[in-house]
Every structure is written in C-alpha cells, then in structure tokens.
Design a protein around this motif. Structure first.
Motif, PDB file in Angstrom:
ATOM      1  N   GLY A  53       0.848  -1.158  -0.214  1.00 28.36           N
ATOM      2  CA  GLY A  53      -0.003   0.217   0.041  1.00 28.36           C
ATOM      3  C   GLY A  53       0.835   1.258   0.100  1.00 28.36           C
ATOM      4  O   GLY A  53       2.133   1.368   0.009  1.00 28.36           O
ATOM      5  N   ARG A  54      -0.104   2.456  -0.177  1.00 30.44           N
ATOM      6  CA  ARG A  54       0.942   3.619   0.105  1.00 30.44           C
ATOM      7  C   ARG A  54       0.270   4.590   1.354  1.00 30.44           C
ATOM      8  O   ARG A  54      -0.833   4.518   1.471  1.00 30.44           O
ATOM      9  N   ALA A  55       1.151   5.029   1.852  1.00 24.83           N
ATOM     10  CA  ALA A  55       1.006   5.649   3.156  1.00 24.83           C
ATOM     11  C   ALA A  55       2.247   6.641   3.520  1.00 24.83           C
ATOM     12  O   ALA A  55       3.292   6.395   3.210  1.00 24.83           O
ATOM     13  N   ILE A  56       1.708   7.646   4.336  1.00 23.91           N
ATOM     14  CA  ILE A  56       2.590   8.683   4.723  1.00 23.91           C
ATOM     15  C   ILE A  56       2.140   8.815   6.579  1.00 23.91           C
ATOM     16  O   ILE A  56       1.171   8.922   6.604  1.00 23.91           O
ATOM     17  N   ALA A  57       3.345   9.231   7.082  1.00 22.21           N
ATOM     18  CA  ALA A  57       2.817   9.652   8.565  1.00 22.21           C
ATOM     19  C   ALA A  57       3.271  11.188   8.562  1.00 22.21           C
ATOM     20  O   ALA A  57       4.249  11.566   7.910  1.00 22.21           O
ATOM     21  N   ILE A  58       2.256  11.835   9.225  1.00 18.97           N
ATOM     22  CA  ILE A  58       2.316  13.234   9.336  1.00 18.97           C
ATOM     23  C   ILE A  58       1.951  13.825  10.731  1.00 18.97           C
ATOM     24  O   ILE A  58       0.826  13.450  11.060  1.00 18.97           O
ATOM     25  N   GLN A  59       2.628  14.615  11.112  1.00 22.89           N
ATOM     26  CA  GLN A  59       2.528  15.186  12.516  1.00 22.89           C
ATOM     27  C   GLN A  59       1.705  16.426  12.444  1.00 22.89           C
ATOM     28  O   GLN A  59       2.067  17.532  11.705  1.00 22.89           O
ATOM     29  N   ALA A  60       0.899  16.766  13.474  1.00 20.18           N
ATOM     30  CA  ALA A  60       0.104  17.717  13.636  1.00 20.18           C
ATOM     31  C   ALA A  60      -0.698  17.877  14.845  1.00 20.18           C
ATOM     32  O   ALA A  60      -1.441  16.499  15.190  1.00 20.18           O
ATOM     33  N   ASP A  61      -0.733  18.753  15.446  1.00 18.38           N
ATOM     34  CA  ASP A  61      -1.905  18.518  16.718  1.00 18.38           C
ATOM     35  C   ASP A  61      -2.941  19.277  16.341  1.00 18.38           C
ATOM     36  O   ASP A  61      -3.227  20.506  15.911  1.00 18.38           O
ATOM     37  N   VAL A  62      -4.120  18.541  16.259  1.00 18.79           N
ATOM     38  CA  VAL A  62      -5.544  18.817  15.448  1.00 18.79           C
ATOM     39  C   VAL A  62      -6.046  19.980  16.501  1.00 18.79           C
ATOM     40  O   VAL A  62      -7.111  20.489  15.860  1.00 18.79           O
ATOM     41  N   SER A  63      -5.918  20.265  17.671  1.00 12.94           N
ATOM     42  CA  SER A  63      -6.354  21.470  18.369  1.00 12.94           C
ATOM     43  C   SER A  63      -5.773  22.711  17.923  1.00 12.94           C
ATOM     44  O   SER A  63      -6.217  23.567  18.584  1.00 12.94           O
ATOM     45  N   ARG A  64      -5.019  22.686  16.904  1.00 12.80           N
ATOM     46  CA  ARG A  64      -4.275  23.916  16.416  1.00 12.80           C
ATOM     47  C   ARG A  64      -4.545  24.022  15.029  1.00 12.80           C
ATOM     48  O   ARG A  64      -4.050  23.281  14.282  1.00 12.80           O
ATOM     49  N   ASP A  65      -5.388  24.856  14.712  1.00  7.38           N
ATOM     50  CA  ASP A  65      -5.969  25.112  13.466  1.00  7.38           C
ATOM     51  C   ASP A  65      -4.866  25.145  12.178  1.00  7.38           C
ATOM     52  O   ASP A  65      -4.727  24.692  11.258  1.00  7.38           O
ATOM     53  N   GLN A  66      -3.908  25.941  12.421  1.00 11.58           N
ATOM     54  CA  GLN A  66      -2.679  26.399  11.699  1.00 11.58           C
ATOM     55  C   GLN A  66      -1.936  24.844  11.527  1.00 11.58           C
ATOM     56  O   GLN A  66      -1.577  24.801  10.158  1.00 11.58           O
ATOM     57  N   GLU A  67      -1.779  24.283  12.141  1.00 13.50           N
ATOM     58  CA  GLU A  67      -1.109  23.149  12.093  1.00 13.50           C
ATOM     59  C   GLU A  67      -1.845  21.998  11.307  1.00 13.50           C
ATOM     60  O   GLU A  67      -1.553  21.314  10.361  1.00 13.50           O
ATOM     61  N   VAL A  68      -3.324  21.980  11.562  1.00 14.28           N
ATOM     62  CA  VAL A  68      -4.191  21.332  10.753  1.00 14.28           C
ATOM     63  C   VAL A  68      -4.185  21.718   9.025  1.00 14.28           C
ATOM     64  O   VAL A  68      -4.109  20.921   8.342  1.00 14.28           O
ATOM     65  N   ARG A  69      -4.137  22.941   8.910  1.00 15.72           N
ATOM     66  CA  ARG A  69      -3.966  23.492   7.445  1.00 15.72           C
ATOM     67  C   ARG A  69      -2.899  23.011   6.737  1.00 15.72           C
ATOM     68  O   ARG A  69      -2.888  22.568   5.657  1.00 15.72           O
ATOM     69  N   GLU A  70      -1.679  23.215   7.828  1.00 12.95           N
ATOM     70  CA  GLU A  70      -0.420  22.835   6.938  1.00 12.95           C
ATOM     71  C   GLU A  70      -0.385  21.219   6.794  1.00 12.95           C
ATOM     72  O   GLU A  70       0.063  20.881   5.825  1.00 12.95           O
ATOM     73  N   MET A  71      -0.935  20.369   7.748  1.00  9.48           N
ATOM     74  CA  MET A  71      -0.851  19.035   7.396  1.00  9.48           C
ATOM     75  C   MET A  71      -1.661  18.675   6.114  1.00  9.48           C
ATOM     76  O   MET A  71      -1.313  17.916   5.258  1.00  9.48           O
TER      77      MET A  71
END
Length: 246
Positions: free
Chosen positions: A55-73
C-alpha cells in the motif's frame, strides 16, 4: 464510495482504532495519511505495515487542536497525494476523573479535552472540505463514544465533549451537503491502550454485555469503512458496543 485509489486522512492514526482504520482503508486500496501528535514511532510503524503489504501511506505530524497545524498538514497531504477524499476524525484524549469530583474538572481540563475532541474535529473537517467539494464527493467519519450518549465515561468533561461530537456530526452533515457526507461511529468499550491498567475491569464488563465480548479496534474500523462507503447516509450516529447501551 469505492475507497480504491481514494486519499484518506486518519487523525490519531498510529494506534488503537486509528491504526486499525488506517490498515483497513489501505486493504481497500486507499492511500492513507497517518496523522499523529506525539506517537511518531507508532505512526511510522503503521505506515510500514501498510507499505509491507504494497500500500501507499505517509505519517504526518500535527496537533489537531491547532488550526494552523491542521491546515499545514492538509496542505502536505494534498501536495503528496493530490487531494483528500476521506477524513476519519479519530484523534481524541481524555482525563480519568471521578464524576463526583467537580473541582477536579478544571478549566484546563475542559479546554484541553474540548480543543482536541471537538474543535480539532471541526478544524480537520473545515480544512479538507474545499478539496472534497471540488471533487463533488467526500466522506467524513467522526469518532464519538457511548459516553456521549449515556453521560458516563472516564470523566465528565470527556462525556460532554463526545456528546458535542455527536452534535457536530449532524451540523456538519447539514453544512457540507450534498457533496460531503458526515457520519459518526460510536464505540462502546474497545480493547485499546485506553484500558491499560484496567484489564480486570474490562474482563468483568464483558460477561454483562449482550454479545459477551469487548469490541476490537478492527470491529470499529470495519464499521468506519462501511460508513465511508455508504453513499445514502449522512448525519447518522451509529453505535457499535456489543449491546452495552441497550
């Protein structure tokens, strides 16, 4: 929706229900972005398990409680895979606090749980919505809890936050129709690391359930995939709890 070749983002995708869902989506041919906040090793392991099976997959870090981190993710996922078709809002946290200890449910606890469990799901849905609308199809599953239905759970703020998730699901279903379907899967007791140190309590609970078994992460993942695939359903709160709340 046929999940083959669709791009899926799973928050909290490295462990427990999130890992089981990431693997189940990959088995159905989806490309999976495995989000994590702190569990990098677990997320990397999940990605490796998917890739080992082709399969194809990536791991990506973000704190979902932070809107800017979510948008960057979301930006990074789209950069990698071209779009996002599916979102599984799984990331949640809790604090174990006795219900009658109202003073222990401090402002900090309320803010922490609401920021991740409720606002985090909203931020993620908002960030992916434009891509799904462009594709004129998309599907979101939020992870609720029977705590949000019964008022019982690991803490009062947790139970209330999950009730809010159920409400958020219905409001998002209205806001994002007709292009995006939004449903909520509501697990009862599930054998995950949340029960670490309370295994005996879990064993005592099982015989009292109608099906006399504690759900596995794979049980929940199967229903999540079914909700994503079902094109005639939105705004629904679907309980999977071995009869615990009946």
């Amino acid at each position: 929706m046929d999940l083959k070749d669709k791009v899926a983002l799973v928050t909290g995708g490295g462990t427990g229900i999130g890992r089981a869902t990431s693997l189940a989506l990959a088995e159905r041919g989806a490309y999976v972005a495995v989000n994590y906040s702190r569990s990098k090793t677990d997320a990397d392991e999940t990605v490796q398990l998917i890739m080992n099976k082709g399969g194809r997959a990536i791991a990506i870090q973000a704190d979902v409680s932070r809107d800017q981190e979510v948008r960057e993710m979301v930006r990074q996922v789209v950069e990698q895979f071209g779009t996002i078709d599916v979102l599984v809002n799984n990331a949640s946290i809790t604090r174990h606090i006795p219900f009658d200890d109202l003073e222990a449910a401090t402002e900090e606890v309320w803010d922490e749980l609401y920021n991740v469990n409720v606002k985090g799901m909203y931020y993620c849905a908002r960030a992916v919505a434009s891509f799904m609308k462009t594709n004129q199809q998309g599907a979101i599953v939020n992870l609720g809890s029977i705590a949000g239905q019964t008022g019982l759970g690991s803490s009062l703020p947790y139970a209330v936050s999950k009730a809010a998730v159920h409400g958020l699901t219905k409001s998002l279903a209205r806001a994002l129709a007709p292009d995006i379907r939004v449903n909520c899967v509501v697990p009862g007791a599930v054998s995950t690391r949340w029960w670490a140190g309370r295994e005996e309590q879990m064993k005592r609970l099982a015989p009292h359930l109608l099906l006399q078994r504690i759900s596995t992460p794979e049980d929940i993942a199967t229903l999540i995939c079914a909700a994503l695939e079902q094109e005639a359903m939105t705004g629904q709160i679907i309980t999977v709890d071995s009869g615990q709340t009946l």
